[in-house]
Design an enzyme around this catalytic site. Sequence first.
Site, PDB file in Angstrom:
ATOM      1  N   SER A   1      -2.248   2.575   2.396  1.00 45.43           N
ATOM      2  CA  SER A   1      -0.846   2.939   2.627  1.00 45.43           C
ATOM      3  C   SER A   1      -0.340   2.431   3.967  1.00 45.43           C
ATOM      4  CB  SER A   1      -0.685   4.458   2.655  1.00 45.43           C
ATOM      5  OG  SER A   1      -1.064   5.011   1.447  1.00 45.43           O
TER       6      SER A   1
ATOM      7  N   HIS B   1       3.111   0.841  -2.319  1.00 43.92           N
ATOM      8  CA  HIS B   1       1.874   0.424  -2.998  1.00 43.92           C
ATOM      9  C   HIS B   1       2.067  -0.724  -3.984  1.00 43.92           C
ATOM     10  CE1 HIS B   1      -0.800   3.567  -1.470  1.00 43.92           C
ATOM     11  NE2 HIS B   1       0.212   4.399  -1.593  1.00 43.92           N
TER      12      HIS B   1
ATOM     13  N   HIS C   1      -4.000   5.239  -7.541  1.00 40.42           N
ATOM     14  CA  HIS C   1      -4.767   6.422  -7.152  1.00 40.42           C
ATOM     15  C   HIS C   1      -5.002   7.350  -8.339  1.00 40.42           C
ATOM     16  CE1 HIS C   1      -2.900   4.972  -3.430  1.00 40.42           C
ATOM     17  NE2 HIS C   1      -3.907   5.531  -2.791  1.00 40.42           N
TER      18      HIS C   1
ATOM     19  N   TYR D   1      -4.519  10.454  -8.370  1.00 39.82           N
ATOM     20  CA  TYR D   1      -3.453  11.468  -8.446  1.00 39.82           C
ATOM     21  C   TYR D   1      -2.238  11.019  -9.257  1.00 39.82           C
ATOM     22  CZ  TYR D   1      -1.452   8.979  -4.386  1.00 39.82           C
ATOM     23  OH  TYR D   1      -0.975   8.031  -3.535  1.00 39.82           O
ATOM     24  N   GLU D   2      -2.159   9.706  -9.570  1.00 38.98           N
ATOM     25  CA  GLU D   2      -1.074   9.240 -10.442  1.00 38.98           C
ATOM     26  C   GLU D   2      -1.427   9.469 -11.905  1.00 38.98           C
ATOM     27  OE1 GLU D   2       0.458   5.209  -9.244  1.00 38.98           O
ATOM     28  OE2 GLU D   2      -1.056   5.465  -7.698  1.00 38.98           O
TER      29      GLU D   2
ATOM     30  N   ALA E   1      -5.293   5.116   4.673  1.00 41.55           N
ATOM     31  CA  ALA E   1      -4.678   5.996   5.658  1.00 41.55           C
ATOM     32  C   ALA E   1      -5.354   7.350   5.467  1.00 41.55           C
ATOM     33  CB  ALA E   1      -3.186   6.112   5.395  1.00 41.55           C
TER      34      ALA E   1
ATOM     35  N   MET F   1      -7.360  10.173   0.028  1.00 44.39           N
ATOM     36  CA  MET F   1      -7.314  10.270  -1.437  1.00 44.39           C
ATOM     37  C   MET F   1      -7.704   8.953  -2.106  1.00 44.39           C
ATOM     38  SD  MET F   1      -3.594  12.123  -1.583  1.00 44.39           S
ATOM     39  CE  MET F   1      -3.155  13.385  -0.370  1.00 44.39           C
ATOM     40  N   SER F   2      -8.546   8.161  -1.441  1.00 45.92           N
ATOM     41  CA  SER F   2      -8.887   6.851  -2.033  1.00 45.92           C
ATOM     42  C   SER F   2     -10.277   6.406  -1.583  1.00 45.92           C
ATOM     43  CB  SER F   2      -7.843   5.811  -1.594  1.00 45.92           C
ATOM     44  OG  SER F   2      -7.958   5.545  -0.217  1.00 45.92           O
TER      45      SER F   2
ATOM     46  N   ASN G   1      -2.582  10.862  11.070  1.00 41.57           N
ATOM     47  CA  ASN G   1      -2.067  12.208  11.405  1.00 41.57           C
ATOM     48  C   ASN G   1      -3.226  13.176  11.598  1.00 41.57           C
ATOM     49  OD1 ASN G   1      -2.047  11.696   8.264  1.00 41.57           O
ATOM     50  ND2 ASN G   1      -2.462  13.878   8.564  1.00 41.57           N
TER      51      ASN G   1
ATOM     52  N   HIS H   1       4.685  11.943   4.416  1.00 42.50           N
ATOM     53  CA  HIS H   1       4.314  10.605   3.949  1.00 42.50           C
ATOM     54  C   HIS H   1       4.927   9.551   4.886  1.00 42.50           C
ATOM     55  CE1 HIS H   1       3.025   7.501   1.196  1.00 42.50           C
ATOM     56  NE2 HIS H   1       4.260   7.111   0.945  1.00 42.50           N
TER      57      HIS H   1
HETATM   58  N1  HPA Z   1      -4.816  14.154   3.944  1.00 38.95           N
HETATM   59  C1  HPA Z   1      -5.055  13.415   2.825  1.00 38.95           C
HETATM   60  N2  HPA Z   1      -4.692  12.155   2.701  1.00 38.95           N
HETATM   61  C2  HPA Z   1      -4.061  11.574   3.739  1.00 38.95           C
HETATM   62  C3  HPA Z   1      -3.786  12.265   4.930  1.00 38.95           C
HETATM   63  C4  HPA Z   1      -4.191  13.622   5.030  1.00 38.95           C
HETATM   64  O1  HPA Z   1      -3.990  14.316   6.052  1.00 38.95           O
HETATM   65  N3  HPA Z   1      -3.158  11.390   5.762  1.00 38.95           N
HETATM   66  C5  HPA Z   1      -3.070  10.208   5.085  1.00 38.95           C
HETATM   67  N4  HPA Z   1      -3.619  10.312   3.872  1.00 38.95           N
END
Ligand code: HPA
Length: 253
Positions: A16, A47, A69, A71-72, A99, A191-192, A215, A227
Amino acid sequence: MSWRELKPEWGIVLGSGLGGFVDQLEVLATVPYAEIDGLPQSKVPGHAGRFVFGRIAGTTVVVAAGRVHLYEGWTAKEITAHVRWMDERGIRRLVLTNAAGTLNREFEPGTWMMLSDHLNLTHTTPLLGGANFIDLTEVYSRDLRERFAAVALAEDIALHEGVYAALLGPQYETPAEVRMLRTLGADAVGMSTVLEAIQARALRLEVAAFSCLTNWAAGVTGAPLSHAEVMETGKSAASQLVRLLTCAIERER
Ligand code: HPA
């Protein structure tokens, strides 16, 4: 030039906000995922899917810009199709990027973490369906890790090393889940990546992976996650990734 004539040595998957990486490549050919049978396409902003063949330090690479992903709603097999496609093109090494949120107080947002290992908490795998008992003692190549660590030191790039936990998503974690992940030994959460790494090891590719720490994970500072913040931090960190890869590939020649 047709991509069919190209023989990439490295595959690189962009996470991302890291799409800017391809702007710094000498591009040789581009193929949208839509033109390739069996490659799922993402609908998530940031994406858009295509393979970009290019050159880094005189070496041919293929970049998967955009991944899908779990989650999609895709299966583990579907979300790893790009890894199998790059393997069929002949790559020997795969660099995965993502990310991630950081839950290690010494790993500040805006820096990179190289994966030393992972926790696959997605409860699935691309190897589902057979007796694929592959060894995962060293998912992320020690050799590549040593090389990247040396480059980061020489180039003055802050590069941490730690454990990445992958969850299904798409919601970010709760503070309680982040505390659980810390107890389990994770330094970053996303998540990847892990299913692609498993697929790549099953194909005997050498793997390295990097988390752009965008973050603080939920509850670490109390600030809400967005996001937009994830995408913004990714953009400014992409140039460090280019430097890291360029120097690592150069060292090999
Ligand atoms: N959690 C999960 N996935 C993420 C995060 C997070 O804090 N930051 C970027 N992708």
